[in-house]
Write an enzyme that holds these catalytic residues in place. Structure first.
Site, PDB file in Angstrom:
ATOM      1  N   GLU A 563       0.828  -1.204   0.000  1.00  0.00           N
ATOM      2  CA  GLU A 563       0.000   0.000   0.000  1.00  0.00           C
ATOM      3  C   GLU A 563       0.864   1.256   0.000  1.00  0.00           C
ATOM      4  O   GLU A 563       0.510   2.258  -0.626  1.00  0.00           O
ATOM      5  CB  GLU A 563      -0.935   0.002   1.208  1.00  0.00           C
ATOM      6  N   HIS A 566       1.963   2.220  -3.494  1.00  0.00           N
ATOM      7  CA  HIS A 566       0.943   2.822  -4.357  1.00  0.00           C
ATOM      8  C   HIS A 566       0.980   4.345  -4.297  1.00  0.00           C
ATOM      9  O   HIS A 566       0.388   5.013  -5.159  1.00  0.00           O
ATOM     10  CB  HIS A 566      -0.443   2.305  -3.975  1.00  0.00           C
ATOM     11  N   GLU A 615       0.807  -3.068 -10.658  1.00  0.00           N
ATOM     12  CA  GLU A 615       0.478  -4.068  -9.649  1.00  0.00           C
ATOM     13  C   GLU A 615       1.647  -5.022  -9.418  1.00  0.00           C
ATOM     14  O   GLU A 615       1.968  -5.369  -8.274  1.00  0.00           O
ATOM     15  CB  GLU A 615      -0.772  -4.848 -10.069  1.00  0.00           C
ATOM     16  N   ASP A 619       3.967  -5.650  -6.073  1.00  0.00           N
ATOM     17  CA  ASP A 619       4.193  -6.971  -5.481  1.00  0.00           C
ATOM     18  C   ASP A 619       5.679  -7.215  -5.238  1.00  0.00           C
ATOM     19  O   ASP A 619       6.089  -7.636  -4.149  1.00  0.00           O
ATOM     20  CB  ASP A 619       3.642  -8.068  -6.397  1.00  0.00           C
TER      21      ASP A 619
END
Length: 713
Positions: A563, A566, A615, A619
């Protein structure tokens, strides 16, 4: 006369004797033996010290439960170097997925809270929540009321041509009632949300509707026709249940399906909006009235957002203006020819939405429809949820502030929160350190990025106001329970909507939560520059203060790191970091794409597009940051533990716990699923982590033994 030293030397040392010459080699040998013995003894002592201070098995109940969980979900016979996903997640399918299983456990905890004998002050939020929950469980009373409560709602909306006397009300009056009193939007959605651009002040937004029929932009004609046929059967059943003439019901149901189908054709896919760079437009209510005149926008929006004073010059956000124009034209055509059919369309939609809270005949009809639609769209059947779960969900939606305090009090103690914040601080510090070493980021961008992390707002557990009983109790003065469950439900709908709107209008120093405290989804809010980790997520099997640090850093720590990353998604998109080393950034992005391209997809979608890049980068970066934070914690803190009888060192346990977060089978039929396949999300980051191959002794060339290392983050 000699030196002082020669004068003080004993007489026997001045000239060595023949005997002393013979003993010199013996002394040397004895000295060597003594030194060797001392060295061996020290080694044994050091080995004993390190062995006794090494990882010890955690025998606490939380650890034993986690051990049993890992033994149940995983296949230790699978080779970890070539298929770590199976090694960690072999049995984690369907209801056994980590996140759904945790969500269900949280609901079970709420159930235990709501069903525990309690005595609450009359009229309090707690008393209303408990009464609502138990009235929801009382299906005998709901069935005894029959369709009477629903018929009363229909009469308040002007009636329904197929089941009762119909008062030919103005179309916009019915629409206004549906929007403001029933939170039902048959032709579009209207909600209050942050402005898409800074400073993200609250603004009314008009978006595409959420259709009750699972239609898709690209769908086989045969499947499309079958879906329409099943839905038509369902609408006919609804009309019959309400006493309508079968022939008349058939006619109105067919036109309702036709209206839905035409509206659906007007939708513009999100990909097309992005390509045309028209994700939203800012217009005034007056301008929207000119472009889509079938809707009385000012009166409908004023009734829906009663706490606001609106005028024709009020600006709003429109997400698909072309859809609204076409929708308006269709409505005008139907209003001029058969307005009674439009009334039926709106009633059909409302009844379908309310079906889960109506009597058993309506609930069973809806359940059968859902089952058939899943079959047609290739989705696996879903077992019927027990009644208590539906009641917990509804009670949680309407009485969230009260249940938040009760849930957190039981499931997220101050000590647990402190441990979670300590973990987050370690993850955040590791990210700041990592930002200084990125090869593609210039010094100024690094400084700004570090400042962004420092200025971040962190919400953990539950909103602060939810833990204040005085504030929480004020939220329910407008909730009136009874005499029927449907009336209680609708009162809850109105109260919740008013509460949400009011929360946007009040000066609010903190982030407005988008998830329930018992939810299992963490997120980053761009508008508030805040990360949120609900109490429901920071639970076993992802986090517990008694767990080995390897588990908490590998599972919850990687979630936190993801998070945080992001925050910087935009930097990875073309042209958004002009001062950065573009060639180095593109090199690292290509490196990541090549890394994923070399991995088997396990039947999933391919790695392509900017979203997949963001994404997958998150990861990979999350695992690297969590591992870096864990290694630092090991360096400065002793007393690491492991799970007993698992034959996993702390480092191996870290990677096992990381994979546990990914142990879920994504539903390929769900348009909301935008992640890569779970196996790819496990193997991709591990392939970019040399430490994994080292700790699992992977041979060169194994699936997760990458020959190159990408450093996008």
């Amino acid at each position: 006369m000699g030196t002082l030293w020669s004068q003080e030397r004993p007489p026997e040392e001045e000239q060595p004797t023949e005997g002393s010459r013979r003993w010199t080699p013996a002394r040397r040998l004895l000295t060597a033996v003594l030194l060797l013995g001392l060295l061996l003894g020290s080694s044994v002592l050091l080995f004993y010290i390190f062995w006794s201070c090494g990882p010890s098995p955690c025998e606490m109940p939380a650890c034993l439960h986690l051990r049993d969980y890992y033994l149940a979900f995983g296949n230790t016979s699978a080779p970890p170097c070539t298929d770590f996903f199976s090694f960690a997640c072999a049995e984690a399918k369907g209801a056994s997925n980590s996140f759904p299983a945790l969500a269900e456990e949280n609901k079970s905890r709420l159930r235990r809270i709501l069903e525990a004998p309690q005595s609450w002050p009359p009229g309090s939020g707690e008393e209303k929540a408990f009464q609502f929950y138990h009235s929801c469980l009382d299906t005998d009373a709901i069935d005894a009321a029959g369709s009477g409560p629903l018929r009363q709602v229909i009469e308040e909306l002007g009636g329904w041509p197929v089941s009762s006397n119909w008062t030919s009300l103005d179309f916009n009056r019915t629409l206004r009632l549906l929007m403001s009193q029933y939170d039902h939007f048959p032709f579009f959605r209207a909600y209050l949300g942050p402005h898409p651009t800074p400073p993200h002040t609250p603004i009314i937004q008009i978006d595409q509707p959420e259709f009750d029929v699972p239609l898709k932009q690209k769908q086989e004609q045969k499947i499309y026709a079958q879906i329409v046929r099943e839905y038509l059967t369902y609408l006919n059943q609804l009309g019959t249940l309400l006493g309508g003439d079968p022939g008349q019901v058939q006619q109105h149901a067919s036109l309702s399906i036709s209206t839905t189908s035409q509206l659906f054709q007007f939708l513009r896919p999100l990909e097309q909006q992005q390509a045309q760079e028209k994700l939203f437009q800012i217009v005034t209510i007056d301008q929207l009235q000119e472009m889509a005149p079938a809707i009385d926008w000012l009166s409908c929006l004023q009734a829906t957002f009663a706490q606001m004073f609106l005028s024709p010059s009020q600006t709003i956000v429109v997400h698909d203006l072309d859809y609204l124009k076409n929708m308006s034209q269709l409505l005008e055509e139907q209003l001029s020819s058969h307005s009674d059919f439009l009334q039926s369309h709106m009633i059909f939609g409302l009844v379908g939405t309310l079906s889960p809270v109506l009597n058993s005949t309506f609930r069973e009809a809806r359940s059968l429809l859902n089952q058939k639609l899943r079959e047609l769209t290739g989705q696996p059947p879903v077992p019927a949820s027990p009644r208590w779960m539906k009641c917990v969900e509804e009670t949680g939606a309407f009485f969230e502030p009260t249940l938040a305090a009760l849930f957190v009090r039981e499931a997220f103690s101050p000590s647990t929160r402190s441990a979670a914040m300590d973990l987050f601080t370690a993850i955040k510090d590791a990210l700041v350190t990592r930002l200084r070493r990125l090869p593609w980021m210039d010094e100024e961008t690094q400084k700004k990025s570090q400042d962004r992390v420092t200025q971040l707002q962190v919400e953990m557990g539950a909103p602060g106001w939810a833990m204040t009983p005085e504030i929480a109790s004020q939220k329910y003065s407008e909730v009136h329970l009874g005499p029927s469950f449907l009336q209680s439900f609708l009162s809850g709908v109105r109260s919740r909507r008013a509460r949400i709107i009011q929360s946007f209008l009040e000066p609010f120093p903190h982030h407005r939560w988008q998830v329930s405290p018992w939810g299992v989804k963490a997120y980053y809010s761009v508008s508030d520059h805040a990360v949120v980790f609900p109490a429901g997520l920071l639970q076993p099997p992802f986090f517990h203060p008694a767990y080995p640090r390897a588990v908490n850093f590998g599972a919850a720590g990687s979630i936190m790191a993801r998070e945080l990353l992001h925050i910087f998604d935009q930097l990875l998109l073309p042209g958004n970091c002009p001062a950065c080393d573009t060639h180095a950034l593109q090199r690292e992005q290509l490196c990541l794409e090549n890394l994923y391209a070399a991995l088997p997809l396990h039947g999933g979608t391919s790695f392509s597009g900017s979203h997949a890049l963001l994404e997958s980068a998150a990861d990979v970066g999350a695992l690297a940051i969590a591992l870096q934070a864990y290694n630092k914690r090991l360096l400065w803190h002793r007393g690491e533990t492991i799970l007993p009888n698992l034959d996993l060192t702390p480092q191996r346990l870290f990677f096992r716990s990381y994979a546990q977060v990914m142990c879920r089978e994504l539903n390929t039929q769900d348009s909301q699923d935008t992640q890569s396949p779970s196996a790819l999300r496990v193997h991709g980051p591990l392939s970019n982590t040399p430490a994994f191959a080292r700790y699992f002794h992977c041979p060169h060339g194994a699936l997760v033994d990458s020959s190159h290392h990408c450093q996008l983050w």
